[in-house]
Design an enzyme around this catalytic site. Structure first.
Site, PDB file in Angstrom:
ATOM      1  N   LYS A  30      -3.657  -9.059 -19.904  1.00  0.00           N
ATOM      2  CA  LYS A  30      -4.743  -9.033 -18.934  1.00  0.00           C
ATOM      3  C   LYS A  30      -5.251 -10.434 -18.648  1.00  0.00           C
ATOM      4  O   LYS A  30      -4.987 -11.314 -19.469  1.00  0.00           O
ATOM      5  CB  LYS A  30      -5.866  -8.110 -19.409  1.00  0.00           C
ATOM      6  CG  LYS A  30      -6.773  -8.726 -20.498  1.00  0.00           C
ATOM      7  CD  LYS A  30      -7.887  -7.799 -20.867  1.00  0.00           C
ATOM      8  CE  LYS A  30      -9.121  -8.034 -20.041  1.00  0.00           C
ATOM      9  NZ  LYS A  30     -10.225  -8.687 -20.789  1.00  0.00           N
ATOM     10  N   HIS A  55     -10.940  -1.999 -20.673  1.00  0.00           N
ATOM     11  CA  HIS A  55     -11.218  -1.391 -21.980  1.00  0.00           C
ATOM     12  C   HIS A  55     -12.145  -0.166 -21.902  1.00  0.00           C
ATOM     13  O   HIS A  55     -11.857   0.880 -22.462  1.00  0.00           O
ATOM     14  CB  HIS A  55     -11.865  -2.408 -22.922  1.00  0.00           C
ATOM     15  CG  HIS A  55     -11.092  -3.682 -23.068  1.00  0.00           C
ATOM     16  ND1 HIS A  55      -9.717  -3.737 -23.069  1.00  0.00           N
ATOM     17  CD2 HIS A  55     -11.500  -4.969 -23.229  1.00  0.00           C
ATOM     18  CE1 HIS A  55      -9.328  -5.001 -23.223  1.00  0.00           C
ATOM     19  NE2 HIS A  55     -10.391  -5.761 -23.319  1.00  0.00           N
ATOM     20  N   GLU A  74     -21.147  -7.125 -28.332  1.00  0.00           N
ATOM     21  CA  GLU A  74     -20.573  -8.299 -28.997  1.00  0.00           C
ATOM     22  C   GLU A  74     -21.682  -9.283 -29.341  1.00  0.00           C
ATOM     23  O   GLU A  74     -22.708  -9.333 -28.650  1.00  0.00           O
ATOM     24  CB  GLU A  74     -19.565  -8.983 -28.076  1.00  0.00           C
ATOM     25  CG  GLU A  74     -18.389  -8.105 -27.710  1.00  0.00           C
ATOM     26  CD  GLU A  74     -17.342  -8.883 -26.934  1.00  0.00           C
ATOM     27  OE1 GLU A  74     -16.416  -9.394 -27.555  1.00  0.00           O
ATOM     28  OE2 GLU A  74     -17.476  -8.990 -25.697  1.00  0.00           O
ATOM     29  N   LYS A 112      -6.229   0.059 -30.823  1.00  0.00           N
ATOM     30  CA  LYS A 112      -7.166   0.127 -31.959  1.00  0.00           C
ATOM     31  C   LYS A 112      -7.004   1.454 -32.691  1.00  0.00           C
ATOM     32  O   LYS A 112      -6.843   2.498 -32.075  1.00  0.00           O
ATOM     33  CB  LYS A 112      -8.612  -0.049 -31.460  1.00  0.00           C
ATOM     34  CG  LYS A 112      -8.907  -1.484 -31.040  1.00  0.00           C
ATOM     35  CD  LYS A 112     -10.364  -1.682 -30.724  1.00  0.00           C
ATOM     36  CE  LYS A 112     -10.628  -3.025 -30.073  1.00  0.00           C
ATOM     37  NZ  LYS A 112     -10.812  -4.133 -31.003  1.00  0.00           N
ATOM     38  N   ASP A 148      -3.514  -3.164 -22.803  1.00  0.00           N
ATOM     39  CA  ASP A 148      -4.963  -3.108 -22.963  1.00  0.00           C
ATOM     40  C   ASP A 148      -5.154  -2.951 -24.459  1.00  0.00           C
ATOM     41  O   ASP A 148      -4.895  -1.879 -25.012  1.00  0.00           O
ATOM     42  CB  ASP A 148      -5.561  -1.908 -22.229  1.00  0.00           C
ATOM     43  CG  ASP A 148      -7.077  -1.928 -22.315  1.00  0.00           C
ATOM     44  OD1 ASP A 148      -7.601  -2.136 -23.432  1.00  0.00           O
ATOM     45  OD2 ASP A 148      -7.741  -1.752 -21.281  1.00  0.00           O
ATOM     46  N   HIS A 149      -5.583  -4.000 -25.129  1.00  0.00           N
ATOM     47  CA  HIS A 149      -5.515  -3.962 -26.593  1.00  0.00           C
ATOM     48  C   HIS A 149      -6.452  -2.908 -27.194  1.00  0.00           C
ATOM     49  O   HIS A 149      -6.281  -2.505 -28.330  1.00  0.00           O
ATOM     50  CB  HIS A 149      -5.728  -5.350 -27.208  1.00  0.00           C
ATOM     51  CG  HIS A 149      -7.150  -5.811 -27.289  1.00  0.00           C
ATOM     52  ND1 HIS A 149      -7.803  -6.370 -26.227  1.00  0.00           N
ATOM     53  CD2 HIS A 149      -8.032  -5.799 -28.307  1.00  0.00           C
ATOM     54  CE1 HIS A 149      -9.027  -6.686 -26.596  1.00  0.00           C
ATOM     55  NE2 HIS A 149      -9.212  -6.353 -27.862  1.00  0.00           N
ATOM     56  N   LYS A 180     -22.496  -9.524 -24.083  1.00  0.00           N
ATOM     57  CA  LYS A 180     -22.313 -10.639 -25.021  1.00  0.00           C
ATOM     58  C   LYS A 180     -23.661 -10.991 -25.648  1.00  0.00           C
ATOM     59  O   LYS A 180     -24.708 -10.784 -25.033  1.00  0.00           O
ATOM     60  CB  LYS A 180     -21.797 -11.875 -24.279  1.00  0.00           C
ATOM     61  CG  LYS A 180     -20.524 -11.640 -23.465  1.00  0.00           C
ATOM     62  CD  LYS A 180     -19.301 -11.720 -24.329  1.00  0.00           C
ATOM     63  CE  LYS A 180     -18.035 -11.627 -23.507  1.00  0.00           C
ATOM     64  NZ  LYS A 180     -16.877 -11.269 -24.305  1.00  0.00           N
ATOM     65  N   ARG A 220       5.457 -24.917 -21.368  1.00  0.00           N
ATOM     66  CA  ARG A 220       5.808 -26.124 -20.625  1.00  0.00           C
ATOM     67  C   ARG A 220       5.769 -27.368 -21.504  1.00  0.00           C
ATOM     68  O   ARG A 220       6.407 -28.370 -21.209  1.00  0.00           O
ATOM     69  CB  ARG A 220       4.839 -26.266 -19.456  1.00  0.00           C
ATOM     70  CG  ARG A 220       5.465 -26.958 -18.290  1.00  0.00           C
ATOM     71  CD  ARG A 220       4.647 -26.904 -17.069  1.00  0.00           C
ATOM     72  NE  ARG A 220       3.263 -26.520 -17.341  1.00  0.00           N
ATOM     73  CZ  ARG A 220       2.377 -26.268 -16.402  1.00  0.00           C
ATOM     74  NH1 ARG A 220       2.727 -26.346 -15.152  1.00  0.00           N
ATOM     75  NH2 ARG A 220       1.144 -25.928 -16.681  1.00  0.00           N
ATOM     76  N   ASP A 262     -14.059  -7.988 -16.843  1.00  0.00           N
ATOM     77  CA  ASP A 262     -13.513  -8.377 -18.150  1.00  0.00           C
ATOM     78  C   ASP A 262     -13.429  -7.185 -19.115  1.00  0.00           C
ATOM     79  O   ASP A 262     -12.497  -7.095 -19.907  1.00  0.00           O
ATOM     80  CB  ASP A 262     -14.407  -9.476 -18.748  1.00  0.00           C
ATOM     81  CG  ASP A 262     -13.856 -10.039 -20.050  1.00  0.00           C
ATOM     82  OD1 ASP A 262     -12.688 -10.441 -20.054  1.00  0.00           O
ATOM     83  OD2 ASP A 262     -14.594 -10.075 -21.047  1.00  0.00           O
TER      84      ASP A 262
HETATM   85  C1  BG6 Z   1     -11.176  -9.191 -24.251  1.00  0.00           C
HETATM   86  C2  BG6 Z   1     -12.236  -9.794 -23.392  1.00  0.00           C
HETATM   87  O1  BG6 Z   1     -10.278  -8.444 -23.489  1.00  0.00           O
HETATM   88  O2  BG6 Z   1     -11.771  -8.332 -25.218  1.00  0.00           O
HETATM   89  C3  BG6 Z   1     -13.241 -10.557 -24.245  1.00  0.00           C
HETATM   90  O3  BG6 Z   1     -11.648 -10.682 -22.449  1.00  0.00           O
HETATM   91  C4  BG6 Z   1     -13.790  -9.664 -25.328  1.00  0.00           C
HETATM   92  O4  BG6 Z   1     -14.316 -11.053 -23.426  1.00  0.00           O
HETATM   93  C5  BG6 Z   1     -12.661  -8.995 -26.097  1.00  0.00           C
HETATM   94  O5  BG6 Z   1     -14.564 -10.482 -26.190  1.00  0.00           O
HETATM   95  C6  BG6 Z   1     -13.201  -7.975 -27.076  1.00  0.00           C
HETATM   96  O6  BG6 Z   1     -12.160  -7.513 -27.897  1.00  0.00           O
HETATM   97  P1  BG6 Z   1     -12.435  -6.992 -29.378  1.00  0.00           P
HETATM   98  O7  BG6 Z   1     -11.118  -6.480 -29.838  1.00  0.00           O
HETATM   99  O8  BG6 Z   1     -12.943  -8.159 -30.153  1.00  0.00           O
HETATM  100  O9  BG6 Z   1     -13.482  -5.921 -29.241  1.00  0.00           O
END
Ligand code: BG6
Length: 484
Positions: free
Chosen positions: A148, A240, A216, A182, A177-178, A331, A51, A235
């Site tokens: 997501k 994941h 994390e 991996k 879903d990343h 976290k 935008r 989340d």
């Molecule tokens: C994201 C979450 O999908 O994945 C984050 O929203 C998280 O909260 C992240 O930190 C973790 O991804 P990666 O690839 O760093 O393990």
């Protein structure tokens, strides 16, 4: 070993939310790397759509900054950057209004693949999909990529699916879903289904339990508002962690093809037991050494949202009945470490005189850092002194075994974007899979919200609340160390 890189076909990739955080951190640097590796062709175009008032040069400057900030210096090459920027342009578009759509249509070329990345709030998925279709910008060969969160519960996910399905066929929808992009996650499938060694043992007869940890060190500062509405369950677990669990637990698909793989994952999700509230531990990190607490980070002194969750999950089917899956994520834990550990049962009888108990093999699959696999085996301790047993790892760190190419494997996002261009949906979630995952998650969240449960405090830099340790101790098991 030199990796074989096959360039993809020319494409026009429109990134809605092109000036946003995800685009700057992941999507744009990832595309640059694909160009540098010779996978993204010089005829490809990347079009930022947002935008904000800007133009091609303005957007190129933003992209340049993003590359400087998020790519390591050794990956930046001025010539390649100039080439990359020459393939970039910008269109100002109002996702929910009428402005900009004609410009976007005029921008698109005939005869190349058209892909549209929705890196925007889910509430904009429907309006964008509708306009792409109504304005003739997308056709039946176009693809859309949905970032997501894909909903916040079953109902909202259904609505999103309906909104997308009104304009696009399921075969055109790529829900990201990343974690599925991996390197090690894909390797898990290669190891399971490309070897005879593990599959015969891959069941409740030989496996005692499975642990999945995604730890994390970062907190939620900076995205507190989103996070506090979501929590670790929405989340991380709903997407994941469940995807990882599915890949471990699924039956061998008949082919490595989108629907074969996704059918098997769906069966796992549908076979998940509901979790007894006593088998769930939720936590929030406390303040420490000048570092704010979770509640301070999200700006709500009474927040009941969890940023840590651990639970014991059962799967009701022949293969897994009786073998628990313990999952935990949080976290500000002691290290950034993600691992799947498959803990085998101990040998049925100890023929050695030693009294330190029976040993069990552990196959550990490290997602990050130091991607690799390790199989713990029991051997005789070398040297004199009788039959003393020792557990040692058969280690296979990919970087060590495969050389620098493995260490430079594409990031999850760039790999997945190339799959979109290739038209391969295997590593993307199907609509029914996402809905099934929410159908399992919703009652658990509803349970603790209904009871008004408050998460347990835990120390920053720890392994989470003590109750999470107890979750396993009660079963006579223990978590593996969280190690970077
Ligand atoms: C994201 C979450 O999908 O994945 C984050 O929203 C998280 O909260 C992240 O930190 C973790 O991804 P990666 O690839 O760093 O393990």
């Amino acid at each position: 070993m030199v990796a074989r890189i096959i360039p993809v076909d020319p494409f026009d990739l429109v990134i809605f939310g092109g000036t946003g955080d995800l685009a700057r951190r992941k999507i744009l640097p990832g595309l640059y790397r694909r160009l540098a590796d010779g996978q993204m062709p010089a005829e490809a175009r990347v079009i930022g759509a947002a935008r904000s008032e800007s133009d091609d040069d303005g957007f190129r400057a933003l992209v340049r900054e993003a590359l400087d900030e998020f790519l390591p210096a050794e990956q930046r090459d001025e010539e390649t950057i100039a080439q990359f920027l020459s393939q970039i342009s910008y269109v100002q578009v109002d996702a929910t209004g009428e402005n900009g759509w004609d410009d976007l249509r005029a921008h698109m070329r005939e005869g190349v693949i058209r892909a549209f990345y929705f890196s925007v709030a889910p509430s904009l998925f429907g309006p964008i999909a509708e306009r792409l279709n109504a304005r003739g910008i997308a056709d039946e060969t176009s693809r859309i990529v949905a970032e997501k969160p894909f909903g916040k519960d079953l109902e909202s996910a259904r609505e999103l699916n309906r909104n997308l399905a009104a304009h696009f066929d399921e075969s055109q929808i790529y829900r990201i879903d990343h974690y599925l992009g991996k390197e090690t996650v894909q390797n898990l499938m290669a190891v399971r289904f490309g070897n005879m060694l593990f599959e015969p043992l891959w069941n409740n007869k030989y496996i005692d339990h499975i642990q999945i940890t995604v730890a994390e060190t970062v907190g939620v500062g900076g995205r507190g508002e989103y996070y506090d509405r979501s929590g670790a369950m929405r989340d991380m677990v709903q997407n994941h962690m469940l995807q990882l669990l599915c890949l471990i637990a699924m039956e061998p698909p008949s082919r490595f093809e989108p629907d074969s793989v996704r059918d098997e994952k769906l069966k796992v999700i549908r076979a998940l037991d509901s979790v007894d509230p006593r088998e769930i531990v939720r936590g929030q990190y406390s303040a420490a050494d000048g570092q704010p607490s979770y509640r301070q980070d999200v700006g709500d002194p009474a927040s009941k949202t969890e940023c840590f969750v651990a639970m014991r999950v059962g799967i009701s089917n022949w293969r897994w009945n009786g073998t628990p899956f313990y999952i935990r994520t949080g976290k500000r834990l002691k290290a950034r470490a993600s691992e799947i550990a498959v803990v085998f049962k101990a040998a049925p009888h100890n023929i050695f005189e030693e009294d330190h108990g029976l040993h069990s093999n552990v196959l550990s699959i490290r997602l990050q850092p130091n991607e690799g696999m390790e199989l713990g085996v029991t051997i005789k301790e070398p040297g004199p002194g009788g039959m003393r047993l020792l557990d040692v790892p058969l280690d296979m760190s990919f970087a060590e075994a495969l050389g620098p190419d493995a260490a430079e494997a594409p990031d999850a996002y760039e790999r997945l974007i190339m799959d979109v261009i290739r038209g391969n949906q295997t590593l993307f979630m199907r609509g029914d899979e996402v809905e099934a995952a929410w159908a399992w998650t919703d009652p658990l969240i509803g349970g603790w919200e209904g009871r008004g449960d408050t998460p347990m405090p835990y120390d920053q830099g720890s392994a989470g609340p003590d109750d999470a340790l107890m979750l396993m101790h009660r079963d006579g098991r223990r978590w593996r160390e969280i190690r970077a």
